[in-house]
Design a protein around this motif. Structure first.
Motif, PDB file in Angstrom:
ATOM      1  N   SER A   1       0.804  -1.220   0.000  1.00  0.00           N
ATOM      2  CA  SER A   1       0.000   0.000   0.000  1.00  0.00           C
ATOM      3  C   SER A   1       0.842   1.278   0.000  1.00  0.00           C
ATOM      4  O   SER A   1       0.303   2.353  -0.135  1.00  0.00           O
ATOM      5  CB  SER A   1      -0.951  -0.006   1.192  1.00  0.00           C
ATOM      6  OG  SER A   1      -0.210  -0.015   2.393  1.00  0.00           O
ATOM      7  N   VAL A   2       2.137   1.163   0.143  1.00  0.00           N
ATOM      8  CA  VAL A   2       3.026   2.318   0.121  1.00  0.00           C
ATOM      9  C   VAL A   2       3.369   2.646  -1.330  1.00  0.00           C
ATOM     10  O   VAL A   2       3.775   1.769  -2.091  1.00  0.00           O
ATOM     11  CB  VAL A   2       4.316   2.042   0.931  1.00  0.00           C
ATOM     12  CG1 VAL A   2       5.281   3.199   0.815  1.00  0.00           C
ATOM     13  CG2 VAL A   2       3.978   1.751   2.375  1.00  0.00           C
ATOM     14  N   THR A   3       3.205   3.905  -1.721  1.00  0.00           N
ATOM     15  CA  THR A   3       3.495   4.312  -3.086  1.00  0.00           C
ATOM     16  C   THR A   3       4.946   4.771  -3.192  1.00  0.00           C
ATOM     17  O   THR A   3       5.435   5.510  -2.339  1.00  0.00           O
ATOM     18  CB  THR A   3       2.558   5.456  -3.522  1.00  0.00           C
ATOM     19  OG1 THR A   3       1.215   4.999  -3.414  1.00  0.00           O
ATOM     20  CG2 THR A   3       2.823   5.866  -4.946  1.00  0.00           C
ATOM     21  N   HIS A   4       5.607   4.308  -4.247  1.00  0.00           N
ATOM     22  CA  HIS A   4       6.999   4.661  -4.504  1.00  0.00           C
ATOM     23  C   HIS A   4       7.062   5.404  -5.830  1.00  0.00           C
ATOM     24  O   HIS A   4       6.157   5.288  -6.660  1.00  0.00           O
ATOM     25  CB  HIS A   4       7.860   3.401  -4.570  1.00  0.00           C
ATOM     26  CG  HIS A   4       7.823   2.612  -3.309  1.00  0.00           C
ATOM     27  ND1 HIS A   4       8.668   2.854  -2.265  1.00  0.00           N
ATOM     28  CD2 HIS A   4       7.016   1.594  -2.920  1.00  0.00           C
ATOM     29  CE1 HIS A   4       8.391   2.014  -1.281  1.00  0.00           C
ATOM     30  NE2 HIS A   4       7.396   1.239  -1.659  1.00  0.00           N
ATOM     31  N   ALA A   5       8.144   6.133  -6.047  1.00  0.00           N
ATOM     32  CA  ALA A   5       8.322   6.871  -7.296  1.00  0.00           C
ATOM     33  C   ALA A   5       9.637   6.472  -7.933  1.00  0.00           C
ATOM     34  O   ALA A   5      10.596   6.111  -7.250  1.00  0.00           O
ATOM     35  CB  ALA A   5       8.310   8.370  -7.028  1.00  0.00           C
ATOM     36  N   GLY A   6       9.661   6.516  -9.259  1.00  0.00           N
ATOM     37  CA  GLY A   6      10.881   6.210  -9.991  1.00  0.00           C
ATOM     38  C   GLY A   6      10.707   6.497 -11.460  1.00  0.00           C
ATOM     39  O   GLY A   6       9.707   7.094 -11.883  1.00  0.00           O
ATOM     40  N   THR A   7      11.664   6.039 -12.246  1.00  0.00           N
ATOM     41  CA  THR A   7      11.660   6.238 -13.692  1.00  0.00           C
ATOM     42  C   THR A   7      11.878   4.894 -14.370  1.00  0.00           C
ATOM     43  O   THR A   7      12.733   4.112 -13.935  1.00  0.00           O
ATOM     44  CB  THR A   7      12.785   7.211 -14.102  1.00  0.00           C
ATOM     45  OG1 THR A   7      12.593   8.441 -13.407  1.00  0.00           O
ATOM     46  CG2 THR A   7      12.781   7.477 -15.597  1.00  0.00           C
TER      47      THR A   7
ATOM     48  N   THR B   1      13.906   2.458 -11.861  1.00  0.00           N
ATOM     49  CA  THR B   1      14.930   2.890 -10.911  1.00  0.00           C
ATOM     50  C   THR B   1      14.334   3.997 -10.054  1.00  0.00           C
ATOM     51  O   THR B   1      13.818   4.988 -10.575  1.00  0.00           O
ATOM     52  CB  THR B   1      16.190   3.393 -11.642  1.00  0.00           C
ATOM     53  OG1 THR B   1      16.696   2.326 -12.463  1.00  0.00           O
ATOM     54  CG2 THR B   1      17.267   3.807 -10.653  1.00  0.00           C
ATOM     55  N   THR B   2      14.402   3.801  -8.733  1.00  0.00           N
ATOM     56  CA  THR B   2      13.843   4.780  -7.810  1.00  0.00           C
ATOM     57  C   THR B   2      14.830   5.928  -7.609  1.00  0.00           C
ATOM     58  O   THR B   2      15.977   5.864  -8.054  1.00  0.00           O
ATOM     59  CB  THR B   2      13.534   4.141  -6.439  1.00  0.00           C
ATOM     60  OG1 THR B   2      14.759   3.699  -5.856  1.00  0.00           O
ATOM     61  CG2 THR B   2      12.564   2.984  -6.578  1.00  0.00           C
ATOM     62  N   VAL B   3      14.391   6.957  -6.916  1.00  0.00           N
ATOM     63  CA  VAL B   3      15.215   8.132  -6.658  1.00  0.00           C
ATOM     64  C   VAL B   3      16.498   7.757  -5.911  1.00  0.00           C
ATOM     65  O   VAL B   3      17.557   8.318  -6.160  1.00  0.00           O
ATOM     66  CB  VAL B   3      14.411   9.181  -5.851  1.00  0.00           C
ATOM     67  CG1 VAL B   3      15.256  10.391  -5.538  1.00  0.00           C
ATOM     68  CG2 VAL B   3      13.161   9.579  -6.603  1.00  0.00           C
ATOM     69  N   ASP B   4      16.414   6.768  -5.020  1.00  0.00           N
ATOM     70  CA  ASP B   4      17.606   6.359  -4.256  1.00  0.00           C
ATOM     71  C   ASP B   4      18.470   5.337  -4.986  1.00  0.00           C
ATOM     72  O   ASP B   4      19.439   4.833  -4.438  1.00  0.00           O
ATOM     73  CB  ASP B   4      17.220   5.858  -2.864  1.00  0.00           C
ATOM     74  CG  ASP B   4      16.476   4.524  -2.880  1.00  0.00           C
ATOM     75  OD1 ASP B   4      16.262   3.942  -3.962  1.00  0.00           O
ATOM     76  OD2 ASP B   4      16.096   4.062  -1.785  1.00  0.00           O
TER      77      ASP B   4
END
Length: 70
Positions: A4-10, A24-27
């Motif tokens: 349920s946790v939303t993640h962001a990436g490209t 690939t996420t920001v980290d």
């Protein structure tokens, strides 16, 4: 991590023929995905697209699920 946790990436890779890709996420974490996990049902996404996604535990690892453009 919980789905349920939303993640962001490209989206950094996507093979139209195989239907497999990576985000690939920001980290810098790389998360695999399958085309069936794209939320709008198109089964295609362009490399370089910024996306939001959830993590889904699958076969001992995490994959991106419910992928949608940011």
């Amino acid at each position: 991590m919980v789905a349920s946790v939303t993640h962001a990436g490209t989206v950094t890779t996507f093979d139209d023929h195989a239907g497999l890709g990576e985000i690939t996420t920001v980290d810098g974490t790389v998360v695999a995905f399958q085309c069936i996990s794209i939320a709008d049902g198109t089964r295609r996404v362009a490399t370089g697209t910024p996306v939001q996604f959830e993590l889904l535990a699958k076969l001992g690892r995490y994959e991106a699920a419910n992928i949608r453009p940011r």
